[in-house]
Design a protein around this motif. Sequence first.
Motif, mmCIF file in Angstrom:
data_model
loop_
_atom_site.group_PDB
_atom_site.id
_atom_site.type_symbol
_atom_site.label_atom_id
_atom_site.label_comp_id
_atom_site.label_asym_id
_atom_site.label_seq_id
_atom_site.Cartn_x
_atom_site.Cartn_y
_atom_site.Cartn_z
ATOM 1 N N GLU A 44 0.855 -1.183 0.000
ATOM 2 C CA GLU A 44 0.000 0.000 0.000
ATOM 3 C C GLU A 44 0.889 1.230 0.000
ATOM 4 N N GLY A 45 0.280 2.375 -0.175
ATOM 5 C CA GLY A 45 1.034 3.612 -0.156
ATOM 6 C C GLY A 45 0.835 4.406 -1.433
ATOM 7 N N GLU A 46 1.428 5.575 -1.458
ATOM 8 C CA GLU A 46 1.223 6.505 -2.562
ATOM 9 C C GLU A 46 1.685 5.946 -3.905
ATOM 10 N N VAL A 47 2.831 5.286 -3.939
ATOM 11 C CA VAL A 47 3.354 4.747 -5.198
ATOM 12 C C VAL A 47 2.401 3.699 -5.764
ATOM 13 N N VAL A 48 1.943 2.798 -4.916
ATOM 14 C CA VAL A 48 1.030 1.738 -5.356
ATOM 15 C C VAL A 48 -0.310 2.334 -5.790
ATOM 16 N N GLU A 49 -0.823 3.285 -5.044
ATOM 17 C CA GLU A 49 -2.109 3.898 -5.389
ATOM 18 C C GLU A 49 -2.044 4.646 -6.723
ATOM 19 N N GLU A 50 -0.953 5.355 -6.963
ATOM 20 C CA GLU A 50 -0.787 6.056 -8.241
ATOM 21 C C GLU A 50 -0.681 5.069 -9.398
ATOM 22 N N GLU A 51 -0.015 3.950 -9.166
ATOM 23 C CA GLU A 51 0.114 2.938 -10.217
ATOM 24 C C GLU A 51 -1.236 2.301 -10.519
ATOM 25 N N ILE A 52 -2.034 2.057 -9.502
ATOM 26 C CA ILE A 52 -3.366 1.495 -9.712
ATOM 27 C C ILE A 52 -4.215 2.453 -10.542
ATOM 28 N N LYS A 53 -4.139 3.737 -10.253
ATOM 29 C CA LYS A 53 -4.876 4.730 -11.046
ATOM 30 C C LYS A 53 -4.411 4.719 -12.495
ATOM 31 N N ARG A 54 -3.093 4.621 -12.699
ATOM 32 C CA ARG A 54 -2.539 4.601 -14.059
ATOM 33 C C ARG A 54 -3.024 3.361 -14.825
ATOM 34 N N ILE A 55 -2.957 2.204 -14.171
ATOM 35 C CA ILE A 55 -3.397 0.955 -14.804
ATOM 36 C C ILE A 55 -4.892 1.017 -15.115
ATOM 37 N N TYR A 56 -5.680 1.500 -14.158
ATOM 38 C CA TYR A 56 -7.124 1.601 -14.362
ATOM 39 C C TYR A 56 -7.441 2.481 -15.573
ATOM 40 N N SER A 57 -6.745 3.601 -15.706
ATOM 41 C CA SER A 57 -7.022 4.512 -16.825
ATOM 42 C C SER A 57 -6.708 3.851 -18.164
ATOM 43 N N ILE A 58 -5.743 2.959 -18.199
ATOM 44 C CA ILE A 58 -5.419 2.239 -19.434
ATOM 45 C C ILE A 58 -6.447 1.147 -19.704
ATOM 46 N N LEU A 59 -6.826 0.395 -18.678
ATOM 47 C CA LEU A 59 -7.720 -0.753 -18.859
ATOM 48 C C LEU A 59 -9.172 -0.380 -19.082
ATOM 49 N N LYS A 60 -9.615 0.773 -18.574
ATOM 50 C CA LYS A 60 -11.037 1.113 -18.655
ATOM 51 C C LYS A 60 -11.520 1.259 -20.100
ATOM 52 N N GLY A 61 -10.617 1.464 -21.049
ATOM 53 C CA GLY A 61 -11.001 1.526 -22.449
ATOM 54 C C GLY A 61 -11.338 0.165 -23.034
ATOM 55 N N SER A 62 -10.794 -0.911 -22.441
ATOM 56 C CA SER A 62 -11.003 -2.260 -22.966
ATOM 57 C C SER A 62 -11.893 -3.133 -22.084
ATOM 58 N N TYR A 63 -11.958 -2.818 -20.807
ATOM 59 C CA TYR A 63 -12.692 -3.648 -19.857
ATOM 60 C C TYR A 63 -13.609 -2.767 -19.018
ATOM 61 N N SER A 64 -14.822 -3.238 -18.781
ATOM 62 C CA SER A 64 -15.780 -2.434 -18.006
ATOM 63 C C SER A 64 -15.909 -2.894 -16.555
ATOM 64 N N LYS A 65 -15.473 -4.102 -16.266
ATOM 65 C CA LYS A 65 -15.616 -4.646 -14.913
ATOM 66 C C LYS A 65 -14.246 -4.750 -14.242
ATOM 67 N N ILE A 66 -13.768 -3.620 -13.725
ATOM 68 C CA ILE A 66 -12.479 -3.551 -13.043
ATOM 69 C C ILE A 66 -12.740 -2.984 -11.644
ATOM 70 N N TYR A 67 -12.234 -3.661 -10.639
ATOM 71 C CA TYR A 67 -12.424 -3.113 -9.293
ATOM 72 C C TYR A 67 -11.211 -3.426 -8.419
ATOM 73 N N LEU A 68 -11.119 -2.694 -7.317
ATOM 74 C CA LEU A 68 -10.005 -2.773 -6.391
ATOM 75 C C LEU A 68 -10.383 -3.639 -5.195
ATOM 76 N N VAL A 69 -9.466 -4.516 -4.790
ATOM 77 C CA VAL A 69 -9.631 -5.346 -3.604
ATOM 78 C C VAL A 69 -8.457 -5.048 -2.689
ATOM 79 N N ARG A 70 -8.734 -4.676 -1.464
ATOM 80 C CA ARG A 70 -7.642 -4.390 -0.512
ATOM 81 C C ARG A 70 -7.339 -5.591 0.339
#
Length: 107
Positions: free
Chosen positions: A81-107
């Motif tokens: 966890e932490g800022e680096v991981v959270e920023e990376e998750i946001k980056r990955i989500y922004s790339i994947l949301k164009g191809s996949y509609s069912k993406i969610y975060l599990v902590r």
Amino acid sequence: MRLVISDTIVENEVVLMRRLGYSPHENFEGKLSFVRRTSNLPFPRLHIYLETGPQGLFLKIHFDAKRETYEPGKVHSLEKEGEVVEEEIKRIYSILKGSYSKIYLVR
């Protein structure tokens, strides 16, 4: 942290991870994972293990701040966890949301 893609994955895992900027990495046990360097040096780096489950494809993400050492008294230096991981998750989500509609975060 883990991102889950619940849609049908339309591309092979290596192609998907390369699209996200990750390179294949085989650990000392031969297990395949993927890494994305944050500089020209091997560490620090972002590290993802893929796991398929009933809910879909899990991207298990962590940040390796430095090379692991397994000497007595030493531990693996990773952050789940932490800022680096959270920023990376946001980056990955922004790339994947164009191809996949069912993406969610599990902590």
